[in-house]
Motif scaffolding. Structure first.
Motif, PDB file in Angstrom:
ATOM      1  N   ALA A   1       0.830  -1.202   0.000  1.00  0.00           N
ATOM      2  CA  ALA A   1       0.000   0.000   0.000  1.00  0.00           C
ATOM      3  C   ALA A   1       0.868   1.259   0.000  1.00  0.00           C
ATOM      4  CB  ALA A   1      -0.924  -0.014   1.209  1.00  0.00           C
ATOM      5  N   GLU A   2       1.981   1.258   0.738  1.00  0.00           N
ATOM      6  CA  GLU A   2       2.872   2.417   0.749  1.00  0.00           C
ATOM      7  C   GLU A   2       3.444   2.687  -0.637  1.00  0.00           C
ATOM      8  OE1 GLU A   2       5.803   1.494   3.627  1.00  0.00           O
ATOM      9  OE2 GLU A   2       4.484   1.739   5.374  1.00  0.00           O
ATOM     10  N   VAL A   3       3.860   1.601  -1.320  1.00  0.00           N
ATOM     11  CA  VAL A   3       4.430   1.781  -2.658  1.00  0.00           C
ATOM     12  C   VAL A   3       3.371   2.278  -3.635  1.00  0.00           C
ATOM     13  CG1 VAL A   3       5.543   0.581  -4.580  1.00  0.00           C
ATOM     14  CG2 VAL A   3       6.234   0.082  -2.229  1.00  0.00           C
ATOM     15  N   TYR A   4       2.180   1.695  -3.573  1.00  0.00           N
ATOM     16  CA  TYR A   4       1.099   2.153  -4.457  1.00  0.00           C
ATOM     17  C   TYR A   4       0.801   3.634  -4.211  1.00  0.00           C
ATOM     18  CZ  TYR A   4      -0.358  -2.342  -6.468  1.00  0.00           C
ATOM     19  OH  TYR A   4      -0.427  -3.501  -7.185  1.00  0.00           O
ATOM     20  N   GLU A   5       0.796   4.024  -2.940  1.00  0.00           N
ATOM     21  CA  GLU A   5       0.518   5.424  -2.635  1.00  0.00           C
ATOM     22  C   GLU A   5       1.607   6.333  -3.187  1.00  0.00           C
ATOM     23  OE1 GLU A   5      -0.926   8.119   1.209  1.00  0.00           O
ATOM     24  OE2 GLU A   5       0.001   6.148   1.510  1.00  0.00           O
ATOM     25  N   ARG A   6       2.861   5.886  -3.101  1.00  0.00           N
ATOM     26  CA  ARG A   6       3.968   6.652  -3.664  1.00  0.00           C
ATOM     27  C   ARG A   6       3.818   6.807  -5.180  1.00  0.00           C
ATOM     28  NH1 ARG A   6       8.281   9.277  -0.857  1.00  0.00           N
ATOM     29  NH2 ARG A   6       8.443   8.318   1.212  1.00  0.00           N
ATOM     30  N   MET A   7       3.261   5.768  -5.804  1.00  0.00           N
ATOM     31  CA  MET A   7       3.090   5.792  -7.259  1.00  0.00           C
ATOM     32  C   MET A   7       1.830   6.537  -7.671  1.00  0.00           C
ATOM     33  SD  MET A   7       4.210   1.843  -8.034  1.00  0.00           S
ATOM     34  CE  MET A   7       4.009   1.984  -9.824  1.00  0.00           C
ATOM     35  N   GLY A   8       1.025   6.960  -6.707  1.00  0.00           N
ATOM     36  CA  GLY A   8      -0.192   7.693  -7.011  1.00  0.00           C
ATOM     37  C   GLY A   8      -1.392   6.835  -7.294  1.00  0.00           C
ATOM     38  N   SER A   9      -1.285   5.495  -7.060  1.00  0.00           N
ATOM     39  CA  SER A   9      -2.410   4.592  -7.287  1.00  0.00           C
ATOM     40  C   SER A   9      -3.172   4.421  -5.972  1.00  0.00           C
ATOM     41  CB  SER A   9      -1.908   3.242  -7.813  1.00  0.00           C
ATOM     42  OG  SER A   9      -2.976   2.371  -8.078  1.00  0.00           O
TER      43      SER A   9
ATOM     44  N   HIS B   1      -6.408   3.882  -5.301  1.00  0.00           N
ATOM     45  CA  HIS B   1      -7.372   2.771  -5.208  1.00  0.00           C
ATOM     46  C   HIS B   1      -6.654   1.482  -4.800  1.00  0.00           C
ATOM     47  CE1 HIS B   1     -11.074   4.639  -6.690  1.00  0.00           C
ATOM     48  NE2 HIS B   1     -10.314   5.362  -7.505  1.00  0.00           N
ATOM     49  N   SER B   2      -5.539   1.201  -5.472  1.00  0.00           N
ATOM     50  CA  SER B   2      -4.778  -0.026  -5.145  1.00  0.00           C
ATOM     51  C   SER B   2      -4.213   0.053  -3.733  1.00  0.00           C
ATOM     52  CB  SER B   2      -3.652  -0.231  -6.159  1.00  0.00           C
ATOM     53  OG  SER B   2      -4.175  -0.398  -7.460  1.00  0.00           O
ATOM     54  N   ALA B   3      -3.778   1.243  -3.330  1.00  0.00           N
ATOM     55  CA  ALA B   3      -3.240   1.393  -1.979  1.00  0.00           C
ATOM     56  C   ALA B   3      -4.315   1.111  -0.933  1.00  0.00           C
ATOM     57  CB  ALA B   3      -2.677   2.800  -1.790  1.00  0.00           C
ATOM     58  N   LEU B   4      -5.510   1.676  -1.155  1.00  0.00           N
ATOM     59  CA  LEU B   4      -6.599   1.442  -0.215  1.00  0.00           C
ATOM     60  C   LEU B   4      -6.987  -0.027  -0.171  1.00  0.00           C
ATOM     61  CD1 LEU B   4      -8.656   2.636   1.734  1.00  0.00           C
ATOM     62  CD2 LEU B   4     -10.156   3.087  -0.216  1.00  0.00           C
ATOM     63  N   ASP B   5      -6.965  -0.687  -1.313  1.00  0.00           N
ATOM     64  CA  ASP B   5      -7.307  -2.103  -1.374  1.00  0.00           C
ATOM     65  C   ASP B   5      -6.302  -2.933  -0.566  1.00  0.00           C
ATOM     66  OD1 ASP B   5      -8.844  -4.344  -2.338  1.00  0.00           O
ATOM     67  OD2 ASP B   5      -7.166  -4.773  -3.688  1.00  0.00           O
ATOM     68  N   GLU B   6      -5.007  -2.613  -0.681  1.00  0.00           N
ATOM     69  CA  GLU B   6      -3.988  -3.365   0.055  1.00  0.00           C
ATOM     70  C   GLU B   6      -4.082  -3.106   1.558  1.00  0.00           C
ATOM     71  OE1 GLU B   6      -2.058  -5.692  -0.972  1.00  0.00           O
ATOM     72  OE2 GLU B   6      -2.588  -5.505  -3.075  1.00  0.00           O
ATOM     73  N   VAL B   7      -4.410  -1.879   1.940  1.00  0.00           N
ATOM     74  CA  VAL B   7      -4.574  -1.596   3.373  1.00  0.00           C
ATOM     75  C   VAL B   7      -5.726  -2.412   3.937  1.00  0.00           C
ATOM     76  CG1 VAL B   7      -5.146   0.169   5.075  1.00  0.00           C
ATOM     77  CG2 VAL B   7      -3.586   0.708   3.215  1.00  0.00           C
ATOM     78  N   ARG B   8      -6.814  -2.492   3.203  1.00  0.00           N
ATOM     79  CA  ARG B   8      -7.955  -3.278   3.679  1.00  0.00           C
ATOM     80  C   ARG B   8      -7.617  -4.762   3.774  1.00  0.00           C
ATOM     81  NH1 ARG B   8     -12.375  -0.014  -0.050  1.00  0.00           N
ATOM     82  NH2 ARG B   8     -12.801   1.665   1.474  1.00  0.00           N
ATOM     83  N   LYS B   9      -6.849  -5.277   2.814  1.00  0.00           N
ATOM     84  CA  LYS B   9      -6.422  -6.686   2.890  1.00  0.00           C
ATOM     85  C   LYS B   9      -5.550  -6.908   4.120  1.00  0.00           C
ATOM     86  CE  LYS B   9      -6.447  -7.640  -2.105  1.00  0.00           C
ATOM     87  NZ  LYS B   9      -5.595  -7.931  -3.288  1.00  0.00           N
ATOM     88  N   GLY B  10      -4.648  -5.975   4.380  1.00  0.00           N
ATOM     89  CA  GLY B  10      -3.791  -6.123   5.557  1.00  0.00           C
ATOM     90  C   GLY B  10      -4.572  -6.073   6.856  1.00  0.00           C
ATOM     91  N   ARG B  11      -5.595  -5.199   6.924  1.00  0.00           N
ATOM     92  CA  ARG B  11      -6.410  -5.093   8.130  1.00  0.00           C
ATOM     93  C   ARG B  11      -7.162  -6.391   8.423  1.00  0.00           C
ATOM     94  NH1 ARG B  11      -8.528   0.022   9.809  1.00  0.00           N
ATOM     95  NH2 ARG B  11     -10.646  -0.799   9.603  1.00  0.00           N
ATOM     96  N   LEU B  12      -7.561  -7.114   7.367  1.00  0.00           N
ATOM     97  CA  LEU B  12      -8.255  -8.391   7.573  1.00  0.00           C
ATOM     98  C   LEU B  12      -7.326  -9.441   8.185  1.00  0.00           C
ATOM     99  CD1 LEU B  12     -10.333  -8.636   4.255  1.00  0.00           C
ATOM    100  CD2 LEU B  12     -11.204  -8.152   6.545  1.00  0.00           C
ATOM    101  N   LEU B  13      -6.041  -9.323   7.907  1.00  0.00           N
ATOM    102  CA  LEU B  13      -5.069 -10.302   8.409  1.00  0.00           C
ATOM    103  C   LEU B  13      -4.425  -9.864   9.722  1.00  0.00           C
ATOM    104  CD1 LEU B  13      -3.279 -11.008   5.004  1.00  0.00           C
ATOM    105  CD2 LEU B  13      -4.905 -12.507   6.149  1.00  0.00           C
ATOM    106  N   ASP B  14      -4.605  -8.617  10.088  1.00  0.00           N
ATOM    107  CA  ASP B  14      -3.936  -8.062  11.259  1.00  0.00           C
ATOM    108  C   ASP B  14      -4.736  -8.354  12.530  1.00  0.00           C
ATOM    109  OD1 ASP B  14      -2.042  -6.758  12.681  1.00  0.00           O
ATOM    110  OD2 ASP B  14      -2.165  -4.870  11.593  1.00  0.00           O
TER     111      ASP B  14
END
Length: 486
Positions: free
Chosen positions: A437-445, A447-460
């Motif tokens: 998510a950090e890398v996607y955010e750096r790249m300006g994506s 939507h993908s960053a938010l999607d990865e954060v949500r996936k991580g929250r499900l596993l955290d």
């Protein structure tokens, strides 16, 4: 009970052994068979003094087995078998008796009596020991009072008096109550049957604490540790701290001192670790434990933040001990933190080339090179060690480190590829999704960053997932600001 390395499993008596292994019915059958064979042999040996002497010798040897196991000695059973064979195999000029077809009344009575004994023995032995243990454990799980547990346990012990699990279950339950004398009574029964039972020693220690005997309790804790139950290390440390009895924790056995010290570090009590090591210095430990204490002194010195002290203690270690990979990495990081990065890199590089399959050394070297502004050399180290990374966690760590190196050069596309590979290898790691998510955010994506954060929250963990709420809110806010108006 002085032999803690031996568990006594059988009585030193042949009749008791038969009863314990075969049960009452089969023991009766065996006894009848022995008496019948003995009568036949005695009748057959009449008129021969030599055969009678042999039978007396056999009888004496077997009689000894009523009190001690003589037949377990290697030479005795073959000698008895030869003697019985000589007596039984001598040819006799005896007319063969005509076959009997009538069943005698005595035989019927004996068979009926045996059946009654079998039925009685079976009824007394029910339920079996496994069922008795399970039912007693279920009572405790359901929250039965100590009185109920004790009563039900006694009913089962009447049927299975040698089942140590029943005694241990009651002792463990009573150790949670303030009934120390009852607990010790049950513990004594457990230790009589199973002297090396570690949980029983734990129960005894807790009962002794209630009775106001802390030093005896500490001794019981140590006995449990030596028997493999180290679940009470924290209790032992707390007890030693309250009584300033750090020397009483000492056991001259490699490994235990390290685990005790690691618990002080995990509990964030460095002063207890210092007191523990000071107590060892006053004792005469073995060579192995003395070296173990020297290594722990090095790790203890890292808590003070004095690089010179750490390096001084490392230099005092024997060369073979100092060459341990974790100590090499510690020395290198200490050198780097004191402004000697080149010496740190040279040290780890030299050791790593001698042990090319050591992933920890390779990752530490890559970290040092990265901190020194040499990401290309760090990637070369990762390429060198990658064939030796066999486990999923190891391979994921290599790719994650590679992603960090690409990110250091702001080559986000390559970093994204490496992180995606690591996430495919270990899809259940929340930290990898957060890093993506950090890398996607750096790249300006976004939507993908938010999607990865949500996936991580499900596993955290719940707390970890909650701590990401501001991140999610920031991403959602940024996405809303980018959407065109109506």
């Amino acid at each position: 009970t002085a032999q803690l390395d031996v568990t006594f499993t059988h009585p030193e008596s042949l009749p008791l052994q038969w009863v314990s292994e075969l049960g009452v019915p089969l023991t009766v059958v065996f006894f009848v068979a022995v008496v019948w064979a003995l009568v036949k042999l005695v009748r057959q040996s009449r008129g021969s003094v030599l055969e009678q002497v042999l039978l007396l010798a056999v009888f004496g040897a077997v009689l000894h087995d009523v009190f001690d196991f003589a037949l377990e000695l290697n030479a005795l059973p073959p000698a008895l078998a030869v003697a019985l064979g000589l007596v039984a195999a001598k040819e006799r000029s005896v007319d063969a008796e005509p076959p009997r077809t009538m069943v005698r009344r005595a035989g019927l009575v004996a068979a009926a009596a045996l059946c009654l004994v079998a039925v009685w023995a079976t009824s007394v032995g029910l339920p079996g020991h496994a069922s008795a243990e399970q039912s007693l454990a279920t009572l405790i799980t359901e929250g039965a009072t100590p009185e109920v547990v004790r009563t039900k346990a006694l009913e089962r012990i009447d049927r299975h008096p040698s089942d140590w699990v029943l005694y241990a279950t009651v002792a463990s339950r009573l150790s949670t109550e303030r009934t120390p004398r009852d607990t010790l009574a049950w513990v004594n029964r457990v230790l009589f049957l199973r002297p090396a039972d570690a949980p029983a020693h734990v129960s005894a220690a807790r009962a002794l604490l209630v009775l106001g005997q802390p030093m005896q309790a500490l001794l019981e804790f140590k006995t449990a540790w030596l028997l493999g139950d180290e679940s009470t290390l924290d209790e032992g440390l707390a007890l030693a701290a309250s009584r300033n009895a750090w020397d009483r924790l000492f056991v001259d056995r490699p490994g235990l001192l390290t685990r005790l010290w690691e618990r002080t570090r995990a509990l964030k009590r460095p002063e207890q670790g210092r007191a523990l090591l000071d107590a060892v210095e006053l004792l005469p430990p073995s060579t192995e434990v003395e070296q173990e204490a020297l290594v722990l002194e090095v790790w203890q010195s890292t808590l003070g933040g004095q690089s010179a002290d750490v390096l001084s203690r490392l230099s005092a270690l024997p060369l073979d001990v100092r060459g341990q990979p974790d100590l090499v990495v510690l020395e290198a990081r200490t050198l780097a933190s004191s402004g000697r990065a080149d010496a740190a890199i040279a040290l780890v590089d030299g050791v790593s080339r001698k042990a090319p399959a050591d992933l920890g050394l390779a990752l530490a070297l890559a970290e040092l090179l990265s901190n020194a502004g040499r990401p290309q050399d760090a990637r070369a180290v990762l390429s060198r060690v990658q064939p030796f990374a066999s486990g999923a966690r190891a391979r994921a760590n290599v790719y994650q480190t590679e992603a960090n190196l690409w990110a250091q050069e702001e080559r986000w596309g390559r970093a994204l590829d490496a992180l995606q590979t690591a996430s495919r290898i270990e899809p259940g790691r929340a930290d990898l999704h957060y890093r993506l998510a950090e890398v996607y955010e750096r790249m300006g994506s976004l939507h993908s960053a938010l999607d990865e954060v949500r996936k991580g929250r499900l596993l955290d963990s719940p707390d970890g997932a909650k701590s990401r709420d501001p991140w999610v809110a920031r991403l959602e806010s940024s996405m809303s600001s980018l959407q065109p108006g109506p």
